[in-house]
Scaffold this active site. Structure first.
Site, PDB file in Angstrom:
ATOM      1  N   HIS A 264      -2.728   6.635   4.342  1.00 39.35           N
ATOM      2  CA  HIS A 264      -1.576   5.855   4.751  1.00 39.35           C
ATOM      3  C   HIS A 264      -0.210   6.132   4.034  1.00 39.35           C
ATOM      4  CE1 HIS A 264      -0.633   1.137   4.757  1.00 39.35           C
ATOM      5  NE2 HIS A 264      -0.217   1.668   5.987  1.00 39.35           N
TER       6      HIS A 264
ATOM      7  N   CYS B  37       0.777  -1.314   0.042  1.00 39.92           N
ATOM      8  CA  CYS B  37       0.122  -0.037   0.068  1.00 39.92           C
ATOM      9  C   CYS B  37       0.930   1.390   0.021  1.00 39.92           C
ATOM     10  CB  CYS B  37      -1.039   0.014   1.167  1.00 39.92           C
ATOM     11  SG  CYS B  37      -1.985  -1.480   1.363  1.00 39.92           S
TER      12      CYS B  37
END
Length: 570
Positions: free
Chosen positions: A150, A94
């Site tokens: 993130h 990610c």
């Protein structure tokens, strides 16, 4: 809508998915230009509205036009009428994909080349890099982000609203519960994670994440004047990342799938398909569509143990095999010069930075120093891609391969180091690339243990592989011994890139980040004036392999037990 695309969906399911409203403005209809409606001359070209959809953990075989068991009529239609990117690469996990999208730079040039940014790490996207939304702001865009960030949040300086977005609504960590927005980083280390701008958005518990994000994007579109200012919206879904959660009405159309994880996962893909439908419908309704560019991308390969699938590619999320780094992607826009085609042009996620800045009217000086290329000519006109190679990554902290050495790297490169590069038709991997099986779609109620042995790589452990990836996209034939000349050239390229790498930023976890010390939520915990200390690098201790084996066997037992119990419940 074609009847065939809807096979297996009940009328109730279609209503719940929102597809029956599509006929209100068909996919081939566009809103009329105001100037044309008044009989005047067509206005001068304006910078396009840019809508970027990023899904999380969606595998190569997890979209309708690649898959036989997942239905995505909206995505299939948009891709079919646009340009499918079938030689498109992202990163295997990610944070790296998001950092490369936002900065246009390889991980080795941001210090984020190892793992992800964990919730308690005092780490984030380096402050000195000018981000894509910041460049678009300079070019007059109104910029908005909805969804998963993130990219770190230990200081307020790290937050999306400080990195180029006018507004932000979403979660800062890597994964939250889709209904409660709780995020955990270990036993007892849980906190609330939904934010409006720089404040905690407590009032949305119980609302399904994907629906909530879609509603926010539609609200932004409804309240903005498309003629006054170009718009950039980055909709970063958490779906289809774990936990596997979706409303029951999305699961019903997939009740024929025996595998529980795949069934839930497919339902979550359908929620994404509906979300994209609702956003594109709003683009048409509010007058954006005619002058818009829609980009759809996954952030990394799928995770088979959690319902995802990358068949027929090798490997999975977290690996440098094609199943981890080759992604689903397409571009849909009325501005495309050559539509309804499949592009084999080599494209990497870093390329969106210069490509979108170029579309927005920026010159090359605004993208100086980035690793991406402006690939709009390749996408829109079918020209040859300016990109000839991709550095997938060099991670000096990842567990070194025991079988690797400088000698095996022809004295050029230590093959114990995890690295991967593609140049032209060739792809080289060194170190430990990660789990390298070919995993078929999960169609049975359980996930038979024998499948893990199917085509398992049984040769002696290696630390160097070479594939002609154009002729062998499934990475079945290692040519490292037959073509040592190519191996040496690519090892030399790794050396070249490694000389440009910045030190790894992977600090130890900070106990001050504990949500219990911060009002029960994941929020910045370090003052902006506090100095950073990057001298210490946190290495996670590897558990003894026997302990790992016991944990794996225990996990496998409970997974099978849960599958038997749940297979007929949903």
């Amino acid at each position: 809508m074609a009847t065939a695309a809807l096979t297996g969906f009940s009328m109730m399911s279609l209503l719940s998915l929102g597809y029956l409203t599509w006929d209100l403005m068909g996919p081939n209809q566009v809103e009329k230009d105001p100037g044309q409606a008044l009989g005047g001359r067509a206005p001068a070209p304006r910078p396009p509205h840019i809508i970027f959809f990023l899904t999380d953990d969606q595998g190569f075989n997890d979209i309708g036009y690649h898959s036989s068991d997942i239905r995505t009529p909206t995505l299939d239609k948009l891709a079919a009428d646009g340009v499918k990117l079938e030689n498109y690469y992202i990163q295997p996990i990610c944070t790296p994909s998001r950092s490369q999208l936002i900065t246009g730079r390889y991980q080795i040039h941001t210090g984020l080349q190892h793992s992800i940014i964990r919730p308690r790490q005092p780490n984030c996207l380096p402050f000195h890099h000018v981000t894509l939304p910041q460049r678009l702001q300079e070019l007059g865009y109104s910029t908005h982000m909805v969804g998963k960030w993130h990219l770190g949040f230990y200081k307020k300086q790290c937050l999306p609203t400080r990195r180029g977005f006018d507004t932000y609504f979403g979660s800062l960590t890597g994964s939250v519960n889709y209904y409660t927005y709780d995020s955990c980083d270990g036993p007892g280390l849980c906190g609330f994670d939904l934010h409006e701008g720089e404040s905690v958005a407590w009032g949305h518990r119980g609302k399904y994440c994907t629906h909530l994000y879609t509603q926010r994007v539609r609200k932004i579109l409804a309240s903005h004047d498309p003629r006054s200012q170009p718009l950039f919206i980055f909709l970063s879904f958490q779906a289809v990342h774990t936990p596997l959660q979706s409303p029951r009405e999305y699961i019903r159309p997939y009740r024929g799938l025996g595998n529980v994880a795949r069934r839930k996962y497919a339902a979550m893909v359908s929620t994404v398909d509906e979300a994209v439908h609702n956003v594109t419908y709003a683009l048409r309704k509010y007058g954006y569509y005619q002058n818009s560019v829609i980009v759809f991308s996954t952030d990394n390969g799928g995770q088979p143990l959690s319902g995802g699938n990358n068949w027929p590619l090798r490997g999975r999320k977290g690996t440098y095999w094609e199943g981890g780094v080759r992604g689903v992607g397409f571009v849909h826009s009325p501005l495309l010069r050559k539509k309804r085609r499949v592009s084999k042009a080599l494209v990497h996620i870093t390329d969106w930075y210069p490509t979108l800045v170029g579309l927005a009217g920026g010159n090359e000086s605004l993208t100086k120093g980035v690793d991406g290329y402006n690939v709009w000519g390749a996408i829109s006109e079918g020209k040859e891609s300016p990109r000839l190679e991709i550095l997938h990554n060099i991670d000096p902290l990842y567990n070194h391969a025991r079988s690797g050495s400088l000698q095996k790297g022809h004295g050029i490169w230590n093959t114990a180091v995890q690295a991967s590069i593609r140049a032209g038709d060739w792809k080289l991997l060194t170190g430990d690339p990660g789990y390298g099986d070919w995993i078929p779609p999960q169609v049975l109620p359980g996930f038979p243990a024998e499948w893990w042995q199917l085509e398992r790589h049984t040769a002696p452990r290696r630390s160097l592989w070479l594939f002609n990836i154009s002729g062998d996209p499934y990475e079945r034939y290692d040519l490292s011994e037959q073509r040592p000349d190519v191996v040496k050239e690519l090892l030399a390229r790794l050396v070249y890139y490694n000389r440009t790498a910045v030190p790894v930023r992977y600090p130890s976890e900070d106990p001050r980040a504990d949500p219990h010390l911060n009002g029960g939520a994941w929020v910045p915990w370090v003052g902006d004036e506090e100095e950073d200390n990057w001298d210490r690098v946190h290495r996670r201790k590897n558990k003894d392999w026997k302990t790992k084996l016991k944990l794996y066997k225990s996990s496998l037992f409970f997974r099978r037990l849960n599958t038997r119990i749940m297979s007929n419940r949903i």
